[in-house]
Enzyme design. Structure first.
Site, PDB file in Angstrom:
ATOM      1  N   LYS A 166       0.906   4.042  -2.872  1.00 29.10           N
ATOM      2  CA  LYS A 166       0.446   5.391  -2.532  1.00 29.10           C
ATOM      3  C   LYS A 166       1.506   6.449  -2.815  1.00 29.10           C
ATOM      4  O   LYS A 166       1.168   7.567  -3.203  1.00 29.10           O
ATOM      5  CB  LYS A 166      -0.001   5.435  -1.063  1.00 29.10           C
ATOM      6  CG  LYS A 166      -1.352   4.758  -0.805  1.00 29.10           C
ATOM      7  CD  LYS A 166      -2.434   5.328  -1.714  1.00 29.10           C
ATOM      8  CE  LYS A 166      -3.835   5.188  -1.158  1.00 29.10           C
ATOM      9  NZ  LYS A 166      -4.849   5.629  -2.153  1.00 29.10           N
ATOM     10  N   TYR A 194       0.837  -1.207   0.000  1.00 31.45           N
ATOM     11  CA  TYR A 194       0.000   0.000   0.000  1.00 31.45           C
ATOM     12  C   TYR A 194       0.876   1.264   0.000  1.00 31.45           C
ATOM     13  O   TYR A 194       0.616   2.214  -0.743  1.00 31.45           O
ATOM     14  CB  TYR A 194      -0.884  -0.065   1.247  1.00 31.45           C
ATOM     15  CG  TYR A 194      -1.876   1.041   1.429  1.00 31.45           C
ATOM     16  CD1 TYR A 194      -3.023   1.116   0.644  1.00 31.45           C
ATOM     17  CD2 TYR A 194      -1.704   1.995   2.432  1.00 31.45           C
ATOM     18  CE1 TYR A 194      -3.959   2.124   0.848  1.00 31.45           C
ATOM     19  CE2 TYR A 194      -2.633   2.998   2.643  1.00 31.45           C
ATOM     20  CZ  TYR A 194      -3.748   3.057   1.855  1.00 31.45           C
ATOM     21  OH  TYR A 194      -4.674   4.056   2.056  1.00 31.45           O
TER      22      TYR A 194
END
Ligand code: NAI
Length: 299
Positions: A170, A166
């Site tokens: 991101k 993640y």
């Protein structure tokens, strides 16, 4: 201060079937935007799909007197992204605003993370943001106007245990936005990124309910509204936002040192100054940052 309105503007909000995306879509629609409410449906880990989530938000918008259509395609394939953008064109004739918000979680420590966990998270967040923006880019350029708001996370900006996939996805979104802001400038396409914190199904298992009640998605959406508006002159920026707190986040470079001797010991001796952020500054693009190093070389 003039009211911020979106009359005659068409917006896509991805992952708008719940949480932050729903709130962004409701805000834009309440101020006159025609909204494509995109959501694949399914669960927070990216499994399953369904029409129910997007349909419900479209019903809410219509019940409040707004205009919206549902889209159920996934952002994680380019074909899906093309269909999302085609929906805006078919339903409303054009496209002005893209809010890249869709997301999933596959939290697990790096040692236990499978390659599938890595691929899936990167596909939805990073490739998904690229897919929808690329499918939309031609329309925005033709308009000579566009507002793109992407969604990063503190996990990407600063790291978070158990979120290697993640975090990478991101922060990739921030890099993508940095370059798209430069490429879009000539066409009045502004590309900014938010790092939100809000109550949603993603956070309800990791934060206490009394804290979450103070972090409603409705406190994040006003920033998205501003960044989506023609009043917004900023581009290529990142903003932390949650519970009414809004703050610019920047990647900065320290004043640094110019070594005269080039051994590892010389690096060690200068370590404190190399790490000293007291005179740090951000750069508008890579060329200006490279120019900093060149200045040292040229003396
Ligand atoms: P959420 O799970 O309520 O919203 C994400 C939405 O994206 C869901 O409705 C889901 O169905 C949809 N979605 C998932 N895969 C999709 C795909 N392939 N195509 C289209 N839609 C898809 O969670 P939340 O919290 O509202 O998250 C929204 C965004 O904000 C995400 O990008 C998330 O990573 C980011 N974020 C949220 C934070 C928070 O505190 N809630 C913190 C930092 C970032």
């Amino acid at each position: 201060m003039a009211d911020i309105r979106f009359d005659n503007r068409v917006a896509i909000v991805t992952g708008a079937g719940g949480g932050l995306g729903r709130s962004h879509a409701l805000l834009l629609a309440s101020r006159g935007a025609k909204v494509v409410v995109n959501d694949l449906g399914g669960s927070f880990d990216g499994t399953g799909s369904g029409h129910n989530m997007a349909d419900k938000v479209v019903d809410e918008i219509k019940a409040a007197g707004g205009e919206a259509v549902a889209s159920y395609d996934g952002v994680d394939t380019y074909e899906g992204a093309e269909k999302i953008v085609a929906k805006a064109k078919e339903a409303f004739g054009k496209l002005d605003i893209v809010i890249n918000n869709a997301g999933i979680l596959r939290d697990v420590s790096f040692v236990k993370m499978t390659l599938e966990d890595w691929d899936k998270v990167l596909k939805v967040h990073l490739t998904g943001t690229m897919n929808v923006t690329k499918a939309a880019w031609g329309l925005l350029r033709d308009n000579k106007y566009g507002r793109v708001v992407n969604t990063t996370s503190a996990a990407g900006l600063y790291g978070n245990f158990g979120q290697a996939n993640y975090s990478a996805a991101k922060l990739g979104i921030v890099g993508l936005g940095n370059t798209l802001a430069l490429e879009g400038a000539k066409y009045d396409i502004k590309v900014n990124t938010i790092a939100p914190i809000a109550k949603s199904r993603m956070t309800e298992t990791v934060m206490p309910p009394n804290v979450l009640e103070k972090l409603l998605p409705e406190y994040v959406s006003p920033l998205v509204g501003y960044l989506s508006s023609d009043q917004c002159g900023s581009t290529g920026e990142v903003y932390a936002v949650g519970g009414g707190y809004i703050s610019r986040v920047a990647i900065v470079e320290a004043a640094g040192v110019s070594l005269k001797q080039h051994g590892p010991e010389d690096v060690a001796s200068a370590w404190e100054k190399i790490n000293d952020l007291s005179e740090a500054k951000p750069f508008e693009n890579a060329m200006l940052a490279a120019g900093q190093a060149m200045q040292h070389v040229m003396g």
